[in-house]
Each structure stands twice: as structure tokens, then as C-alpha cells.
Design an enzyme around this catalytic site. Structure first.
Site, PDB file in Angstrom:
ATOM      1  N   HIS A  78       0.844  -1.193   0.000  1.00 39.92           N
ATOM      2  CA  HIS A  78       0.000   0.000   0.000  1.00 39.92           C
ATOM      3  C   HIS A  78       0.883   1.248   0.000  1.00 39.92           C
ATOM      4  O   HIS A  78       0.696   2.169  -0.800  1.00 39.92           O
ATOM      5  CB  HIS A  78      -0.927  -0.006   1.224  1.00 39.92           C
ATOM      6  CG  HIS A  78      -1.547   1.330   1.526  1.00 39.92           C
ATOM      7  ND1 HIS A  78      -2.490   1.914   0.703  1.00 39.92           N
ATOM      8  CD2 HIS A  78      -1.340   2.212   2.542  1.00 39.92           C
ATOM      9  CE1 HIS A  78      -2.851   3.087   1.215  1.00 39.92           C
ATOM     10  NE2 HIS A  78      -2.161   3.296   2.322  1.00 39.92           N
ATOM     11  N   ASP A 107       8.169  23.200 -24.967  1.00 38.42           N
ATOM     12  CA  ASP A 107       8.036  21.818 -24.483  1.00 38.42           C
ATOM     13  C   ASP A 107       9.051  21.646 -23.360  1.00 38.42           C
ATOM     14  O   ASP A 107       9.679  22.615 -22.931  1.00 38.42           O
ATOM     15  CB  ASP A 107       8.324  20.821 -25.625  1.00 38.42           C
ATOM     16  CG  ASP A 107       7.668  19.466 -25.387  1.00 38.42           C
ATOM     17  OD1 ASP A 107       6.811  19.074 -26.182  1.00 38.42           O
ATOM     18  OD2 ASP A 107       8.007  18.799 -24.386  1.00 38.42           O
ATOM     19  N   TRP A 143       7.283  -0.140   4.077  1.00 36.89           N
ATOM     20  CA  TRP A 143       7.892   0.537   2.923  1.00 36.89           C
ATOM     21  C   TRP A 143       9.340   0.917   3.213  1.00 36.89           C
ATOM     22  O   TRP A 143      10.122   1.161   2.295  1.00 36.89           O
ATOM     23  CB  TRP A 143       7.084   1.765   2.516  1.00 36.89           C
ATOM     24  CG  TRP A 143       7.363   3.023   3.299  1.00 36.89           C
ATOM     25  CD1 TRP A 143       6.921   3.317   4.549  1.00 36.89           C
ATOM     26  CD2 TRP A 143       8.128   4.162   2.864  1.00 36.89           C
ATOM     27  NE1 TRP A 143       7.369   4.566   4.927  1.00 36.89           N
ATOM     28  CE2 TRP A 143       8.106   5.102   3.912  1.00 36.89           C
ATOM     29  CE3 TRP A 143       8.815   4.477   1.689  1.00 36.89           C
ATOM     30  CZ2 TRP A 143       8.761   6.341   3.832  1.00 36.89           C
ATOM     31  CZ3 TRP A 143       9.471   5.709   1.613  1.00 36.89           C
ATOM     32  CH2 TRP A 143       9.436   6.626   2.679  1.00 36.89           C
ATOM     33  N   SER A 170      13.752   6.763 -13.100  1.00 37.69           N
ATOM     34  CA  SER A 170      12.665   7.560 -13.675  1.00 37.69           C
ATOM     35  C   SER A 170      12.579   8.925 -12.990  1.00 37.69           C
ATOM     36  O   SER A 170      12.499   9.970 -13.655  1.00 37.69           O
ATOM     37  CB  SER A 170      11.346   6.803 -13.531  1.00 37.69           C
ATOM     38  OG  SER A 170      10.259   7.666 -13.764  1.00 37.69           O
ATOM     39  N   SER A 171      12.634   8.922 -11.651  1.00 40.34           N
ATOM     40  CA  SER A 171      12.527  10.184 -10.900  1.00 40.34           C
ATOM     41  C   SER A 171      13.695  11.112 -11.206  1.00 40.34           C
ATOM     42  O   SER A 171      13.509  12.321 -11.378  1.00 40.34           O
ATOM     43  CB  SER A 171      12.507   9.907  -9.391  1.00 40.34           C
ATOM     44  OG  SER A 171      11.307   9.282  -9.031  1.00 40.34           O
ATOM     45  N   HIS A 254      13.518  11.420   4.623  1.00 39.22           N
ATOM     46  CA  HIS A 254      12.891  12.663   5.062  1.00 39.22           C
ATOM     47  C   HIS A 254      12.777  13.694   3.953  1.00 39.22           C
ATOM     48  O   HIS A 254      11.700  14.251   3.758  1.00 39.22           O
ATOM     49  CB  HIS A 254      13.492  13.260   6.336  1.00 39.22           C
ATOM     50  CG  HIS A 254      12.479  14.169   6.943  1.00 39.22           C
ATOM     51  ND1 HIS A 254      11.416  13.702   7.655  1.00 39.22           N
ATOM     52  CD2 HIS A 254      12.250  15.485   6.758  1.00 39.22           C
ATOM     53  CE1 HIS A 254      10.592  14.706   7.933  1.00 39.22           C
ATOM     54  NE2 HIS A 254      11.081  15.800   7.393  1.00 39.22           N
ATOM     55  N   GLU A 256      12.383  12.958   0.992  1.00 37.05           N
ATOM     56  CA  GLU A 256      11.311  12.353   0.184  1.00 37.05           C
ATOM     57  C   GLU A 256       9.940  12.849   0.641  1.00 37.05           C
ATOM     58  O   GLU A 256       9.043  13.101  -0.180  1.00 37.05           O
ATOM     59  CB  GLU A 256      11.394  10.832   0.294  1.00 37.05           C
ATOM     60  CG  GLU A 256      10.176  10.081  -0.185  1.00 37.05           C
ATOM     61  CD  GLU A 256       9.928  10.197  -1.668  1.00 37.05           C
ATOM     62  OE1 GLU A 256       8.770  10.021  -2.085  1.00 37.05           O
ATOM     63  OE2 GLU A 256      10.875  10.477  -2.418  1.00 37.05           O
ATOM     64  N   TYR A 258       9.276  15.706   1.800  1.00 39.12           N
ATOM     65  CA  TYR A 258       9.093  17.063   1.269  1.00 39.12           C
ATOM     66  C   TYR A 258       8.968  17.055  -0.249  1.00 39.12           C
ATOM     67  O   TYR A 258       8.324  17.936  -0.828  1.00 39.12           O
ATOM     68  CB  TYR A 258      10.217  17.976   1.769  1.00 39.12           C
ATOM     69  CG  TYR A 258      10.022  18.237   3.238  1.00 39.12           C
ATOM     70  CD1 TYR A 258       9.057  19.156   3.662  1.00 39.12           C
ATOM     71  CD2 TYR A 258      10.699  17.507   4.206  1.00 39.12           C
ATOM     72  CE1 TYR A 258       8.801  19.360   5.008  1.00 39.12           C
ATOM     73  CE2 TYR A 258      10.451  17.704   5.556  1.00 39.12           C
ATOM     74  CZ  TYR A 258       9.499  18.634   5.949  1.00 39.12           C
ATOM     75  OH  TYR A 258       9.230  18.820   7.279  1.00 39.12           O
ATOM     76  N   SER A 269      -0.668  27.420  -3.770  1.00 38.94           N
ATOM     77  CA  SER A 269      -0.295  28.823  -3.968  1.00 38.94           C
ATOM     78  C   SER A 269      -0.781  29.366  -5.306  1.00 38.94           C
ATOM     79  O   SER A 269      -0.752  30.578  -5.525  1.00 38.94           O
ATOM     80  CB  SER A 269       1.227  28.986  -3.876  1.00 38.94           C
ATOM     81  OG  SER A 269       1.695  28.531  -2.628  1.00 38.94           O
ATOM     82  N   HIS A 303      14.900  12.159  13.280  1.00 40.85           N
ATOM     83  CA  HIS A 303      13.712  12.232  14.151  1.00 40.85           C
ATOM     84  C   HIS A 303      12.801  11.023  13.921  1.00 40.85           C
ATOM     85  O   HIS A 303      11.859  10.816  14.687  1.00 40.85           O
ATOM     86  CB  HIS A 303      12.950  13.559  13.974  1.00 40.85           C
ATOM     87  CG  HIS A 303      12.308  13.771  12.649  1.00 40.85           C
ATOM     88  ND1 HIS A 303      12.054  15.010  12.149  1.00 40.85           N
ATOM     89  CD2 HIS A 303      11.859  12.908  11.713  1.00 40.85           C
ATOM     90  CE1 HIS A 303      11.464  14.910  10.968  1.00 40.85           C
ATOM     91  NE2 HIS A 303      11.335  13.645  10.688  1.00 40.85           N
ATOM     92  N   HIS A 304      13.085  10.237  12.874  1.00 39.54           N
ATOM     93  CA  HIS A 304      12.360   8.976  12.693  1.00 39.54           C
ATOM     94  C   HIS A 304      12.966   7.880  13.567  1.00 39.54           C
ATOM     95  O   HIS A 304      12.492   6.752  13.545  1.00 39.54           O
ATOM     96  CB  HIS A 304      12.439   8.525  11.228  1.00 39.54           C
ATOM     97  CG  HIS A 304      11.772   9.480  10.275  1.00 39.54           C
ATOM     98  ND1 HIS A 304      10.459   9.365   9.905  1.00 39.54           N
ATOM     99  CD2 HIS A 304      12.248  10.569   9.632  1.00 39.54           C
ATOM    100  CE1 HIS A 304      10.152  10.352   9.056  1.00 39.54           C
ATOM    101  NE2 HIS A 304      11.217  11.090   8.880  1.00 39.54           N
ATOM    102  N   THR A 329       7.329  26.330   7.228  1.00 38.18           N
ATOM    103  CA  THR A 329       6.029  25.740   6.884  1.00 38.18           C
ATOM    104  C   THR A 329       4.901  26.606   7.442  1.00 38.18           C
ATOM    105  O   THR A 329       3.887  26.848   6.764  1.00 38.18           O
ATOM    106  CB  THR A 329       5.933  24.306   7.448  1.00 38.18           C
ATOM    107  OG1 THR A 329       7.152  23.623   7.155  1.00 38.18           O
ATOM    108  CG2 THR A 329       4.782  23.551   6.826  1.00 38.18           C
ATOM    109  N   LYS A 332       4.266  29.634   5.326  1.00 36.52           N
ATOM    110  CA  LYS A 332       3.414  29.350   4.168  1.00 36.52           C
ATOM    111  C   LYS A 332       1.935  29.371   4.555  1.00 36.52           C
ATOM    112  O   LYS A 332       1.118  29.981   3.868  1.00 36.52           O
ATOM    113  CB  LYS A 332       3.769  27.987   3.572  1.00 36.52           C
ATOM    114  CG  LYS A 332       5.082  28.009   2.815  1.00 36.52           C
ATOM    115  CD  LYS A 332       5.321  26.655   2.188  1.00 36.52           C
ATOM    116  CE  LYS A 332       6.316  26.722   1.073  1.00 36.52           C
ATOM    117  NZ  LYS A 332       6.023  27.678   0.004  1.00 36.52           N
ATOM    118  N   ARG A 451       1.112   0.152  15.299  1.00 35.96           N
ATOM    119  CA  ARG A 451       0.786   0.109  13.873  1.00 35.96           C
ATOM    120  C   ARG A 451       1.245  -1.231  13.294  1.00 35.96           C
ATOM    121  O   ARG A 451       1.966  -1.982  13.927  1.00 35.96           O
ATOM    122  CB  ARG A 451       1.456   1.272  13.152  1.00 35.96           C
ATOM    123  CG  ARG A 451       2.950   1.280  13.255  1.00 35.96           C
ATOM    124  CD  ARG A 451       3.563   2.604  12.805  1.00 35.96           C
ATOM    125  NE  ARG A 451       3.696   2.683  11.355  1.00 35.96           N
ATOM    126  CZ  ARG A 451       4.599   3.464  10.740  1.00 35.96           C
ATOM    127  NH1 ARG A 451       5.426   4.217  11.445  1.00 35.96           N
ATOM    128  NH2 ARG A 451       4.666   3.490   9.431  1.00 35.96           N
TER     129      ARG A 451
END
Length: 538
Positions: A78, A107, A143, A170-171, A254, A256, A258, A269, A303-304, A329, A332, A451
Site C-alpha cells: 500500500h 516543451d 515501505w 525515472s525520478s 525525510h 522524500e 518534502y 499557492s 527524528h524517525h 512551513t 506558508k 501500527r
């Protein structure tokens, strides 16, 4: 020479490829953007089906529908499908469609590479999803693919790692393309600080992608050699350290996070000023805040990992760094609210999703600040509170922003207006059900429910049932989204106006009265009759 020239001329006027060839061989940024968006939508439903399985199992205590190992396969798949298959390709699709048009480019800079970066994805996800049918099944380590758990899996692990490499390539290619396009192909006069915020957020996101995807590739390659070639990078018995993997993974993981939210900030925006009929408040502050978030995202990764046993100094550093990243943040959020303040607001579907984004993403932000407190995090770690937190950021954040963007730009893409009634149905069903789905999970987590478990104490039964009902309704609501898109593309009769959101619905709004004449910096227009009478007292 003359023959060659006439041949070139003939090729230029050759019919455009149609049917299947148009899509498979396309180098047109709009077609490739459409391919990305359709692919992301399909993956959204596949990932959503896995989530439905998870919520069905958790509907009540006890083992109902599946073995525990299959449940963990579902949680792993998932996440991988939603992150790498739905959210990221959707943002790349929006970038492909909108960035060249927003900067006045014909283009993307590298059209053939653009085609390749898309076509790697279907093969990557075929690899990932095929692991369900391999001996040993799909990986079931989450994941994050933590060792030693991931190394217990069967040959699906090799497919998983190859999938990461393909989607990473690809990314990276997509990011190089976006940077090359923005830096080299802006129309004359389009300075960097005149670009739309969506373009800015994507420029910064592309640099993040190039910086962190190779780190993930390195981590999973070490996993591969640990499993198949006898190395011991993460194997304590051979002198390795499983926590090393966590450091490498989260140094990717991390930023990722963002990568998945900065383009969302860009979309919001664009949408909020349009429906507030006001320019974005604090344009430069928004650009600098985006850049600050990107920079700080590299120094908060651990922090993870507050509970792995790092030294107190490390915990303090990562705690404070995480508190600091909340500041840009917050800037914003305040700028979006200030943009709406005293604006002539109307609430079409894109604006509804944007306002919901601001409110619900902020809830995710607050729970993130809670998780940033190292001593408190020992309680929250690996509980459903964390699940609630990141789903508020990624579902009511990233996914809602993508929906806002699709509703906002769809009339431009198709030339026709979508059904506003269906759009509002989609919004209200989604926004109510998503809160029924994820809000109770905060309470479950604070009460101690871990979890990634298929069974749980009966004390958690009622909140889980509420959460699952919300999940089923949210999943079903997305069928309305598909209906809106299909209707707009194939059946809508009403043509979109040139300036879609100005009067396309026959809306009336009063603009604020203009300021006094002398406050304008431009000189007044003097007509000939005034000159003739010498009446230029102004």
C-alpha cells in the site's frame, strides 16, 4: 542538398502519430503529463484496494480475512504503491503539463528522455506487484524495508530492489528534465523571481530528487548484497549494523516526504489567489520558505529514529532541527490565510480542496511537532498516532492538493467545464470520510495501539470500526472523482472560457473599489479633448 531540404520539409508536415503510437512514442509534454496522471490514478486505486484490505481486517478484533504475513504484505505494498506510484507520478504529470506553459517554453528541454522516464514506471510497478506471486510472497517489512526483517523475505526482495532502482532512475531523469527546462527555456523577461510558485516548488523539488534518490539506491543495493552475496553491511553477526540502514534510508526518506509536499504547496499557492481574486501574499517569502524547507529537510532525518538508542546530543540536535523546519512551513500557512483575508472569495471545487488542505495539513503539521519532541516520541513511536500524522500530511495534504490541481487545470486541459455538482459531491464525501478515517487513529495511538498489526485488544474495537467505515466511504468517493474526469473529457458540453475562473459559471463578484486616482504610479491617460481645452490640471 535540395532533395534533403525537400525531404525535411516533407517530414515536418507528416501526419502526427495517432492511436497507440501517439501515446507510446510521444515526446509532447502534454501527452506525457496525461500519461503520468492516468498512471497515477490507476495506482491510486490499486494502492487504495490494499488499504481497503487493511481496514477490512481491522474492522473488528480477531483474525478475519487473512494471515498476519499477508496483512503485512498489504501494508508494505500500500505504502510503496501510493508513494512511488500515485503521489509522485501525479506531481510529475502536473509538472509536465504546466511548467512549460507557465514559463513560456514550447516543451520540456529533453522530450525523448521525458518519454523514457514515464515508460520505466509501468515496468517498475509490474515488477513490484508481481512479488505477490513469487515464492515467499511480497516483502512484508514495511515501505522502509528495514533489515533484518526484509532479508527474511523470499525472492520478492530482489524484485523489490530492482523496482526501487527503476522508479529511482525515472525520478532522477524527470528531475533533470524539469531543472533543464526551467533554467534554460524561460521566455524572455521571465526572471526566476517572476516565475509562478508552482514552478519554483518544482525546481526545488527536482534538486531534492537528484540529491536523495541515489542514496536510496545505495541503501537497497547494500541490502541486495547482504541477502545474495554474503556481505554484512547490516548484519550484526558479520560486524554490520541494522541501524546504519535506518540512517541511510531516512537520509533519503525525510527529504522524500518534502518531495511529496512541496509541489502541493505550489498548487495551493496557485489556487488560493485565483479564488480570492488577490495576488499571493508574500511571494518572495514563499520562495525563500520553500528553499529553507528543502535545505532543512536534509538535517532532520533521525527524528524517525529517536528510539534506536542514539546519544542524547543527537536526540537534542534532531529535535531542535525538526522544530525549526516547522517555521517556514508556518510562514506558508499564514501567507495562504492572509491571501484569503478580505479577498472576494468564491468556493468552486478547487478552492474547497485548497481550503481543506490548509486546515487539515495544519493538523498534520501540529501532530508532527508533537512527534518532534524526543521524550514524547518514545510514547508515540510506532503507534497509530504516527499513522494518523503522516496520513493527514499525505492524504489531506498531497492527495488533496493533487485533486485541487486537477479540478483547477482540467478545463484548460480538456477545453470543457467539468460538472461542478459532481465535483462538490466528491469534495464533501472525501473531506468528511477522510476525517472519520484518520482522526480516530490519533486516539488509538495515544491509547497504545501499535501500527502494522492485524489483530488488537478489544479496547480498541469501536475506534477501529469507525475508522474502517470512514475508509470504505473515502475509497468509494474516489469513484466520483473518476466520474468527474470521464465526464469532462468525453461528455461535457459546456466549453471552458478563455479565462476559466472568471465568469465561467456566470458568477458575479464585486471587486474592491479602486484606490484614489493619485495613488497610482502610472501617469493618467489624457485624451485629446483635454489637451484641446488645456485642461490637464491633474
Amino acid at each position: 542538398m535540395a532533395h534533403a531540404a525537400s525531404q525535411d520539409h516533407h517530414d515536418d508536415h507528416h501526419d502526427k502519430p495517432t492511436g497507440l503510437r501517439r501515446w507510446v512514442m510521444s515526446t509532447n509534454h502534454k501527452d506525457i503529463g496525461t500519461l503520468y496522471l492516468v498512471f497515477a490514478l490507476i495506482m491510486f486505486f490499486i494502492g487504495g484496494a490494499f488499504a481497503m484490505g487493511i481496514r477490512a481486517e481491522l474492522f473488528e478484533p480477531g483474525m478475519q480475512l487473512m494471515q498476519p504475513y499477508f496483512f503485512n504484505e498489504l501494508t508494505t505494498m500500500h505504502a510503496l504503491v501510493m508513494i512511488f506510484g500515485a503521489i509522485m507520478p501525479a506531481f510529475v504529470g502536473l509538472a509536465n503539463w504546466m511548467v512549460p506553459m507557465m514559463i513560456g517554453a514550447p516543451d520540456m528541454a529533453l522530450p525523448r528522455m521525458n518519454n523514457l522516464s514515464f515508460w520505466l514506471l509501468p515496468f517498475a510497478f509490474t515488477l513490484l506487484l508481481s512479488t505477490f506471486f513469487l515464492p515467499g510472497g511480497a516483502p512484508a517489512a514495511g515501505w522502509t524495508m528495514y533489515p533484518p526483517l526484509v532479508l527474511q523475505g523470499g525472492d520478492g526482495v530482489a524484485f523489490l530492489i530492482f523496482f526501487v532502482h527503476l522508479s529511482g532512475i525515472s525520478s532522477i531523469m524527470g528531475a533533470i528534465n524539469i531543472i533543464a527546462t526551467i533554467l534554460n527555456m524561460r521566455a524572455p523577461g521571465m526572471d526566476l523571481l517572476k516565475m509562478p510558485i508552482f514552478v519554483w516548488t518544482w525546481l526545488i523539488t527536482a534538486f531534492l530528487l537528484i540529491a536523495v534518490m541515489p542514496v536510496l539506491a545505495g541503501a537497497v543495493t547494500m541490502l541486495l548484497t547482504d541477502k545474495y552475496f554474503g556481505t554484512s553491511f547490516f548484519n550484526a553477526a558479520g560486524g554490520g549494523d541494522p541501524v546504519l540502514y535506518q540512517h541511510i534510508f531516512w537520509f533519503f526518506g525525510h527529504p522524500e516526504v518534502y518531495i511529496m509536499i512541496l509541489p502541493a504547496f505550489g498548487i495551493i499557492s496557485e489556487v488560493i489567489p485565483t479564488f480570492s481574486r488577490k495576488p499571493l501574499f508574500g511571494y518572495k517569502a514563499m520562495v525563500y520558505a520553500t528553499a529553507s524547507i528543502a535545505f532543512l529537510s536534509f538535517i532532520v532525518w533521525a527524528h524517525h529514529m529517536f528510539t534506536v538508542g542514539m546519544p542524547l546530543g543527537g536526540e537534542l540536535f534532531f529535535m531542535y532541527a525538526t522544530m525549526v523546519i516547522a517555521v517556514p512551513t508556518g510562514v506558508k500557512v499564514f501567507n495562504w490565510v492572509t491571501t484569503m483575508w478580505k479577498g472576494s472569495l468564491t468556493f468552486e471545487t478547487p478552492m474547497l480542496f485548497a481550503v481543506a488542505f490548509v486546515i487539515l495539513f495544519t493538523i498534520g503539521g501540529f501532530s508532527g511537532v508533537m512527534l518532534a519532541l524526543a521524550p514524547a516520541d518514545f510514547q508515540y513511536q510506532d503507534s497509530y498516532f504516527v499513522v494518523a500524522h503522516f496520513h493527514y500530511v499525505l492524504v489531506t495534504g498531497a492527495a488533496f492538493a493533487i485533486m485541487a490541481g486537477v479540478y483547477y487545470w482540467l478545463p484548460k486541459w480538456t477545453g470543457r467545464m467539468y460538472s461542478e455538482t459532481l465535483g462538490k459531491w466528491h469534495f464533501w464525501l472525501s473531506v468528511i470520510s477522510v476525517n472519520v478515517l484518520f482522526f480516530p487513529q490519533h486516539f488509538l495511538g495515544l491509547a497504545g495501539m501499535p501500527r502494522r498489526i492485524p489483530d488488537y485488544n478489544v479496547a480498541f474495537a469501536s475506534f477501529n470500526m469507525i475508522s474502517s467505515i470512514g475508509g470504505f466511504v473515502f475509497g468509494a468517493s474516489q469513484l466520483v472523482f473518476v466520474a468527474v474526469i470521464v465526464h469532462s473529457v468525453f461528455f461535457a458540453k459546456k466549453k471552458a472560457a478563455d479565462r476559466v475562473w472568471e465568469g465561467a459559471r456566470g458568477l458575479e463578484w464585486t471587486l474592491p473599489s479602486p484606490p484614489p486616482f493619485h495613488s497610482f504610479t502610472t501617469p493618467p491617460v489624457i485624451d485629446d479633448s483635454q489637451l484641446a481645452h488645456g485642461d490637464v490640471s491633474h
